[in-house]
Design a protein around this motif. Structure first.
Motif, PDB file in Angstrom:
ATOM      1  N   ASN A 196      22.498  21.809  13.358  1.00  0.00           N
ATOM      2  CA  ASN A 196      23.627  21.795  14.282  1.00  0.00           C
ATOM      3  C   ASN A 196      23.937  20.375  14.748  1.00  0.00           C
ATOM      4  N   THR A 197      22.904  19.664  15.212  1.00  0.00           N
ATOM      5  CA  THR A 197      23.069  18.258  15.604  1.00  0.00           C
ATOM      6  C   THR A 197      22.701  17.389  14.410  1.00  0.00           C
ATOM      7  N   ILE A 198      23.690  16.674  13.907  1.00  0.00           N
ATOM      8  CA  ILE A 198      23.483  15.821  12.737  1.00  0.00           C
ATOM      9  C   ILE A 198      23.695  14.375  13.147  1.00  0.00           C
ATOM     10  N   TYR A 199      22.681  13.558  12.916  1.00  0.00           N
ATOM     11  CA  TYR A 199      22.783  12.125  13.197  1.00  0.00           C
ATOM     12  C   TYR A 199      23.221  11.408  11.924  1.00  0.00           C
ATOM     13  N   ALA A 200      24.095  10.429  12.092  1.00  0.00           N
ATOM     14  CA  ALA A 200      24.591   9.670  10.954  1.00  0.00           C
ATOM     15  C   ALA A 200      24.436   8.178  11.218  1.00  0.00           C
ATOM     16  N   VAL A 201      23.965   7.460  10.192  1.00  0.00           N
ATOM     17  CA  VAL A 201      24.025   5.999  10.211  1.00  0.00           C
ATOM     18  C   VAL A 201      25.293   5.614   9.461  1.00  0.00           C
ATOM     19  N   VAL A 202      26.159   4.880  10.141  1.00  0.00           N
ATOM     20  CA  VAL A 202      27.506   4.586   9.646  1.00  0.00           C
ATOM     21  C   VAL A 202      27.577   3.153   9.136  1.00  0.00           C
ATOM     22  N   HIS A 203      28.100   3.001   7.941  1.00  0.00           N
ATOM     23  CA  HIS A 203      28.364   1.699   7.317  1.00  0.00           C
ATOM     24  C   HIS A 203      29.727   1.230   7.818  1.00  0.00           C
ATOM     25  N   ASN A 204      29.739   0.177   8.640  1.00  0.00           N
ATOM     26  CA  ASN A 204      30.975  -0.307   9.254  1.00  0.00           C
ATOM     27  C   ASN A 204      31.412  -1.621   8.606  1.00  0.00           C
ATOM     28  N   GLU A 205      32.626  -1.615   8.041  1.00  0.00           N
ATOM     29  CA  GLU A 205      33.173  -2.806   7.404  1.00  0.00           C
ATOM     30  C   GLU A 205      34.255  -3.412   8.291  1.00  0.00           C
ATOM     31  N   THR A 235      27.755  17.427  16.774  1.00  0.00           N
ATOM     32  CA  THR A 235      27.096  18.510  17.522  1.00  0.00           C
ATOM     33  C   THR A 235      27.714  19.863  17.193  1.00  0.00           C
ATOM     34  N   ASP A 236      28.474  19.896  16.075  1.00  0.00           N
ATOM     35  CA  ASP A 236      29.120  21.140  15.658  1.00  0.00           C
ATOM     36  C   ASP A 236      28.868  21.420  14.173  1.00  0.00           C
ATOM     37  N   SER A 237      27.626  21.166  13.745  1.00  0.00           N
ATOM     38  CA  SER A 237      27.196  21.468  12.364  1.00  0.00           C
ATOM     39  C   SER A 237      27.956  20.678  11.312  1.00  0.00           C
ATOM     40  N   GLY A 238      28.376  19.464  11.644  1.00  0.00           N
ATOM     41  CA  GLY A 238      29.009  18.607  10.653  1.00  0.00           C
ATOM     42  C   GLY A 238      30.507  18.727  10.557  1.00  0.00           C
ATOM     43  N   LEU A 239      31.132  19.476  11.471  1.00  0.00           N
ATOM     44  CA  LEU A 239      32.592  19.611  11.451  1.00  0.00           C
ATOM     45  C   LEU A 239      33.282  18.341  11.925  1.00  0.00           C
ATOM     46  N   SER A 240      32.611  17.579  12.818  1.00  0.00           N
ATOM     47  CA  SER A 240      33.179  16.319  13.303  1.00  0.00           C
ATOM     48  C   SER A 240      32.052  15.402  13.761  1.00  0.00           C
ATOM     49  N   TYR A 241      32.303  14.098  13.675  1.00  0.00           N
ATOM     50  CA  TYR A 241      31.323  13.083  14.085  1.00  0.00           C
ATOM     51  C   TYR A 241      31.988  12.104  15.050  1.00  0.00           C
ATOM     52  N   GLN A 242      31.257  11.725  16.104  1.00  0.00           N
ATOM     53  CA  GLN A 242      31.718  10.726  17.070  1.00  0.00           C
ATOM     54  C   GLN A 242      30.571   9.784  17.408  1.00  0.00           C
ATOM     55  N   HIS A 243      30.950   8.627  17.938  1.00  0.00           N
ATOM     56  CA  HIS A 243      29.930   7.722  18.470  1.00  0.00           C
ATOM     57  C   HIS A 243      29.428   8.279  19.799  1.00  0.00           C
TER      58      HIS A 243
END
Length: 467
Positions: A196-205, A235-243
């Protein structure tokens, strides 16, 4: 009388010596007093191919199937001493279940098309632009991400049956301030404990050429490319990601030097996937790039870990003696010595700058690093594999797939290949950070169509061998 006694004594002595002809000392006969035959070390080579598996015997005479070291090409390394076609440097035959070259793996089938840009895209910029990552969400569905700046996902009941979902799960912010690390954002790695809670490391260019005053040119150039890694959370099983925090507090890793016009590419680039080790830490490889004068690339792999995926400040890099190094945002944090916050290379001779895919192989009980590289002898380009027990010391990289890379392709119309990632559809690990005896290497093929957007995702099966 004395003479008679002496003769009697001599006779008794001779008889005694005759009776004790097999005794030790000087009274024996034959080989008594001779040194024993000299023993030699013999190396087993049962199949006679010139390679031993390292088994030795100490003997005076040659045992059957054994050879002196001078008679062999190598005294160790034969992975199957019953097959004279299997030895280091042997000619590999794909998909036959035999490890002829003894490198521990083989390609076990033909390429399969996962994503066809010409028919599957949601829009023209819907391209696989980083290595593929996968996880199981809380409903048991598998999500596969190979993101561009506008991120979408594949979703399905298992990794073999995912389809493109055109829902946008993360959009770029295009903040024109490079110190914010909030410009073109691509999901580079994901990890979830509960689906449900998915953490992402984001590659920022940050693209200086697209922002007035930040580049001497107004068209694409790596000279004005500045990169960092940040955190995003779903926090919605990968439907959306925010900082989870406002930029630039979301920075995970960055160069210790601020952006400077026309000095790129520079910064910390695409992460590997995240692997949770049995010590409770989450590990990854980050890609460090800089271009010191006079205009040559310098890039390497850094090993990092954290105990808390929700805290962007918790990541630490390996310094050579421990995980003590800490990244900073050079525009927001006080910097005394930038070198203190720059991660050093990990085993550069063996893995070069490979960082695309880090997994743990449960069949081999070793970590596997998969990445784009050139062979150690400089003759072959493509995707390579290296093995490790501790993620610090690695075996010399070995060719998995020979492919033209963007920086090695000679014909501008010839396809080139990027972003290898090792995934096992049969893995029971929620985050696919474990693989078994078989897996697939996923990768992107750039078909070099006008506009450079026609990019497909393919996968090729791989089988591993444990000698």
């Amino acid at each position: 009388m004395n003479t008679i006694i002496n003769f009697l004594r001599l006779g008794l002595l001779t008889a005694a010596m005759s009776l004790c002809s097999s005794c030790g000392g000087n009274g024996g006969s034959g080989d008594e007093g001779q040194p024993p035959p000299q023993q030699s070390t013999w190396y087993k080579d049962a199949d006679g191919d010139g390679y031993s598996d390292g088994t030795t015997l100490l003997a005076a005479e040659r045992p059957t199937g054994y050879y002196r070291s001078s008679e062999l090409t190598a005294m160790t390394g034969d992975c199957d001493d019953s097959d004279d076609t299997a030895h280091p440097g042997g000619t590999e035959v794909d998909a036959d279940g035999i490890d002829q070259d003894c490198n521990g793996f083989e390609i076990s089938g033909p390429p399969e098309l996962v994503y066809d840009w010409s028919s599957d895209r949601c829009e023209d910029f819907d391209i696989p632009d980083l290595p593929a990552r996968a996880f199981r969400d809380q409903t048991g569905q598998v999500q596969l991400i190979s993101a561009h700046a506008t991120a979408r996902r594949f979703i399905g009941p298992n990794l073999d049956n995912v389809v493109r979902d055109c829902t946008v799960v993360m959009s770029p912010h295009f903040d024109p301030d490079p110190a914010m690390f909030n410009y073109a954002e691509l999901i580079g790695a994901t990890y979830t404990e509960d689906g449900n809670t998915i953490y992402a490391v984001v590659h920022n260019e940050f693209h200086g050429w697209a922002n007035p005053g930040y580049c001497s040119r107004s068209y694409w150039t790596t000279d004005c490319w500045y990169n960092g890694l940040t955190i995003a959370v779903s926090t919605d099983s990968g439907l959306s990601y925010q900082h989870p925090v406002a930029p630039p507090l979301h920075v995970v890793a960055a160069s210790s030097l601020p952006y400077e016009n026309d000095t790129g590419p520079h910064g910390i680039f695409h992460p590997s996937n995240i692997v949770k080790h049995n010590d409770g830490y989450y590990y990854a490889m980050f890609h460090r790039v800089r271009k010191p004068a006079p205009n040559q690339y310098d890039q390497w792999a850094c090993l990092v870990r954290t105990s808390n995926l929700s805290d962007p400040d918790a990541w630490r890099f390996w310094t050579g003696s421990g995980f003590e190094g800490q990244f900073i945002n050079p525009s927001a944090d006080a910097v005394v010595d930038p070198a203190d916050h720059d991660c050093p290379p990990i085993d550069r001779d063996d893995i070069a700058d490979m960082t695309q895919s880090l997994t743990y192989n449960e069949y081999l009980e070793k970590f596997i690093l998969t990445g784009s590289a050139t062979s150690i002898d400089g003759t072959t380009n493509g995707f390579f594999i290296s093995f490790s027990d501790d993620m610090i010391e690695w075996t010399p990289r070995d060719l998995l797939l020979e492919r033209a890379l963007p920086w090695t392709v000679q014909n501008p119309n010839e396809p080139h290949y990027l972003y290898p990632s090792l995934l096992d559809p049969e893995s029971t690990a929620r985050n696919y950070d474990r693989v078994g005896k078989t897996a697939y290497v996923y990768f992107t093929r750039n078909n070099r169509a006008p506009g450079d957007l026609d990019r497909d995702m393919l996968r090729v099966p791989v089988e591993f061998f444990n000698p």
